[in-house]
Design a protein around this motif. Structure first.
Motif, short mmCIF file in Angstrom:
data_model
loop_
_atom_site.label_atom_id
_atom_site.label_comp_id
_atom_site.label_asym_id
_atom_site.label_seq_id
_atom_site.Cartn_x
_atom_site.Cartn_y
_atom_site.Cartn_z
N MET A 144 0.83 -1.21 0.00
CA MET A 144 0.00 0.00 0.00
C MET A 144 0.86 1.26 0.00
N VAL A 145 2.02 1.22 0.65
CA VAL A 145 2.95 2.36 0.60
C VAL A 145 3.46 2.54 -0.82
N ILE A 146 3.83 1.44 -1.46
CA ILE A 146 4.34 1.50 -2.83
C ILE A 146 3.28 2.07 -3.78
N LEU A 147 2.04 1.55 -3.68
CA LEU A 147 0.97 2.01 -4.57
C LEU A 147 0.63 3.48 -4.31
N SER A 148 0.59 3.89 -3.05
CA SER A 148 0.28 5.30 -2.76
C SER A 148 1.39 6.21 -3.26
N ASP A 149 2.64 5.80 -3.13
CA ASP A 149 3.75 6.60 -3.65
C ASP A 149 3.65 6.75 -5.17
N GLN A 150 3.27 5.68 -5.85
CA GLN A 150 3.12 5.76 -7.31
C GLN A 150 1.98 6.70 -7.70
N ILE A 151 0.87 6.64 -6.97
CA ILE A 151 -0.26 7.52 -7.27
C ILE A 151 0.14 8.98 -7.07
N VAL A 152 0.77 9.29 -5.94
CA VAL A 152 1.17 10.66 -5.65
C VAL A 152 2.17 11.16 -6.69
N THR A 153 3.10 10.32 -7.08
CA THR A 153 4.08 10.71 -8.10
C THR A 153 3.38 11.05 -9.42
N ARG A 154 2.40 10.26 -9.79
CA ARG A 154 1.67 10.54 -11.03
C ARG A 154 0.80 11.79 -10.91
N LEU A 155 0.24 12.01 -9.74
CA LEU A 155 -0.56 13.23 -9.56
C LEU A 155 0.32 14.47 -9.65
#
Length: 163
Positions: A144-155
Motif C-alpha cells: 500500500m505504501v508502494i501504490l500510494s507513492d506511485q499515485i502521488v508521483t503521477r498526480l
C-alpha cells in the motif's frame, strides 16, 4: 580519459527549464497545489484503509470543507503461491496489487488525472502460523505504501495542477 564536461552540468538547468520542467515542491508547483486540498475517498477494506492512510500522509489530510479536489481510489489485491516445495507446501507468496485512481475538481467535476498503478510484494510462509500472518500483514502494508507513492508521483506529474 573521461568524457565528462563541466559545461554540460552547468547547462543542464537551462535544458530542463526549456522543456517545461518545474520543481514539484517549489512555490506554485503541483506539490503545493495539492497539499491539504485533496479529499480521498473513504476506505471500505483493510487494504484501502492502509492506502488512504498513506495517501493522506503524502498529500496532507484535507479539512473536508472547501476541498478543491476529490480523489477516488479503488484497490484490489491477489495473493499467489510463489514457491512450492516438492512435498507440495507453499513457503513463499506474492501479493499483486492494483489501484485505480481518479482526481476530480470538486468545483467543475472535471477529471484532472486518472490511471492505474500496479506492483507486487512477497513474503515468507516458512515459519509458524503467527509469523506467516504477521509477514502477510507487513507485506500488504509495504504494498500500500508502494501504490500510494506511485499515485502521488503521477498526480504531481499531471499537467495543469500548478497553483
Amino acid at each position: 580519459m573521461s568524457s565528462f564536461d563541466r559545461r554540460t552540468l552547468l547547462l543542464m538547468p537551462l535544458a530542463l527549464a526549456a522543456c517545461g520542467f518545474e520543481p514539484v515542491y517549489a512555490p506554485g508547483g503541483s506539490g503545493s497545489a495539492l497539499f491539504g486540498r485533496v479529499a480521498v475517498s473513504e476506505p471500505n477494506t483493510t487494504d484501502s484503509f492502509m492506502l488512504v492512510q498513506n495517501l493522506e500522509q503524502r498529500l496532507g489530510r484535507s479539512a473536508q470543507s472547501g476541498d478543491e479536489f476529490g480523489l477516488d481510489v479503488n484497490v484490489s489485491t491477489v495473493t499467489r503461491a510463489a514457491a512450492i516445495t516438492t512435498t507440495n507446501e507453499t513457503n513463499r507468496y506474492t501479493i499483486d496489487g492494483r489501484a485505480n485512481y481518479t482526481l476530480r475538481s470538486n468545483e467543475t467535476g472535471q477529471v484532472l488525472a486518472s490511471g492505474t498503478v500496479t506492483d507486487f510484494v512477497g513474503y515468507s510462509a516458512a515459519g509458524s502460523t503467527v509469523s506467516t500472518l504477521a509477514d502477510e500483514r507487513a507485506a500488504k502494508e509495504r504494498l500500500m505504501v508502494i501504490l500510494s507513492d506511485q499515485i502521488v508521483t503521477r498526480l504531481y506529474a499531471a499537467p495543469g495542477l500548478s497553483s
